[in-house]
Design a protein around this motif. Structure first.
Motif, PDB file in Angstrom:
ATOM      1  N   ASN A  86     -30.964 -48.875  -9.366  1.00  0.00           N
ATOM      2  CA  ASN A  86     -30.382 -50.102  -8.820  1.00  0.00           C
ATOM      3  C   ASN A  86     -28.883 -49.976  -8.551  1.00  0.00           C
ATOM      4  OD1 ASN A  86     -32.890 -51.341  -9.003  1.00  0.00           O
ATOM      5  ND2 ASN A  86     -32.513 -51.950 -11.126  1.00  0.00           N
ATOM      6  N   GLU A  87     -28.346 -48.789  -8.703  1.00  0.00           N
ATOM      7  CA  GLU A  87     -26.915 -48.569  -8.526  1.00  0.00           C
ATOM      8  C   GLU A  87     -26.613 -48.289  -7.052  1.00  0.00           C
ATOM      9  OE1 GLU A  87     -23.550 -45.936 -10.843  1.00  0.00           O
ATOM     10  OE2 GLU A  87     -25.501 -45.008 -10.498  1.00  0.00           O
ATOM     11  N   SER A  88     -25.564 -48.916  -6.532  1.00  0.00           N
ATOM     12  CA  SER A  88     -25.188 -48.652  -5.139  1.00  0.00           C
ATOM     13  C   SER A  88     -24.547 -47.266  -5.057  1.00  0.00           C
ATOM     14  CB  SER A  88     -24.199 -49.704  -4.633  1.00  0.00           C
ATOM     15  OG  SER A  88     -22.926 -49.495  -5.209  1.00  0.00           O
ATOM     16  N   PHE A  89     -24.576 -46.707  -3.877  1.00  0.00           N
ATOM     17  CA  PHE A  89     -23.981 -45.385  -3.664  1.00  0.00           C
ATOM     18  C   PHE A  89     -22.485 -45.428  -3.976  1.00  0.00           C
ATOM     19  CE2 PHE A  89     -22.098 -42.067  -0.945  1.00  0.00           C
ATOM     20  CZ  PHE A  89     -22.726 -40.972  -1.513  1.00  0.00           C
ATOM     21  N   LEU A  90     -21.816 -46.498  -3.568  1.00  0.00           N
ATOM     22  CA  LEU A  90     -20.390 -46.649  -3.811  1.00  0.00           C
ATOM     23  C   LEU A  90     -20.074 -46.684  -5.310  1.00  0.00           C
ATOM     24  CD1 LEU A  90     -18.671 -46.801  -1.303  1.00  0.00           C
ATOM     25  CD2 LEU A  90     -18.245 -49.199  -1.813  1.00  0.00           C
ATOM     26  N   THR A  91     -20.877 -47.393  -6.077  1.00  0.00           N
ATOM     27  CA  THR A  91     -20.691 -47.474  -7.520  1.00  0.00           C
ATOM     28  C   THR A  91     -20.901 -46.115  -8.165  1.00  0.00           C
ATOM     29  OG1 THR A  91     -21.480 -49.749  -7.466  1.00  0.00           O
ATOM     30  CG2 THR A  91     -21.414 -48.692  -9.615  1.00  0.00           C
ATOM     31  N   TYR A  92     -21.917 -45.396  -7.689  1.00  0.00           N
ATOM     32  CA  TYR A  92     -22.187 -44.059  -8.216  1.00  0.00           C
ATOM     33  C   TYR A  92     -21.009 -43.118  -7.931  1.00  0.00           C
ATOM     34  CZ  TYR A  92     -24.078 -39.392  -8.796  1.00  0.00           C
ATOM     35  OH  TYR A  92     -24.258 -38.093  -9.185  1.00  0.00           O
TER      36      TYR A  92
END
Length: 144
Positions: free
Chosen positions: A113-119
């Protein structure tokens, strides 16, 4: 009133007339002491050869319980900045950042559920904490 932990020679040393104290971040005891020392030493680069000044000014960069701790050291027990750095780091060792190696990257995974930006942001934060991080390893780990 307790006596200073610094030797009388340090205590008698005058601050140079043209000395302007650089801006320091305060150390309150719950941060990485190595990071504080690095910041302090880089800000005081011009005075690095003046142990007495380094000790006296360092005492102004700490606050609260850390300031109290400094004055619990035995009187006249600190003769130079190296000794002060050592006892300071030893006392606040539990707050040191844990240095990680490059192989730590390979265990990182993007959560469902993590966005690419957050990752990417999390990945960059981990990269900063890795000692001697090689770009080729970073790229390989990121692609994985």
């Amino acid at each position: 009133m307790s006596r200073s932990p610094f030797t009388d020679e340090i205590e008698r040393t005058e601050t140079p007339r043209k000395f302007i104290s650089p801006h320091f971040t305060w150390f309150g005891g719950d941060e990485d002491p190595d990071r504080h020392l690095m910041h302090y030493q880089s800000a005081m680069t011009l005075y690095a050869n003046n142990d007495a000044l380094m000790c006296k000014i360092f005492a102004t960069t700490i606050q609260g319980e850390v300031q109290d701790w400094l004055y619990t050291l035995p009187p006249c027990s600190i003769r130079n900045f190296d000794e002060l750095s050592l006892v300071f780091t030893k006392e606040y060792l539990s707050y040191c950042s844990i240095k990680k190696r490059s192989n730590h990257f390979f265990s990182m995974k993007k959560d469902m559920n993590e966005s690419f930006l957050t990752y990417v942001k999390r990945f960059k934060e981990k990269k900063v904490k890795i000692v001697g991080c090689d770009d080729s390893i970073t790229c390989s780990a990121f692609r994985k």
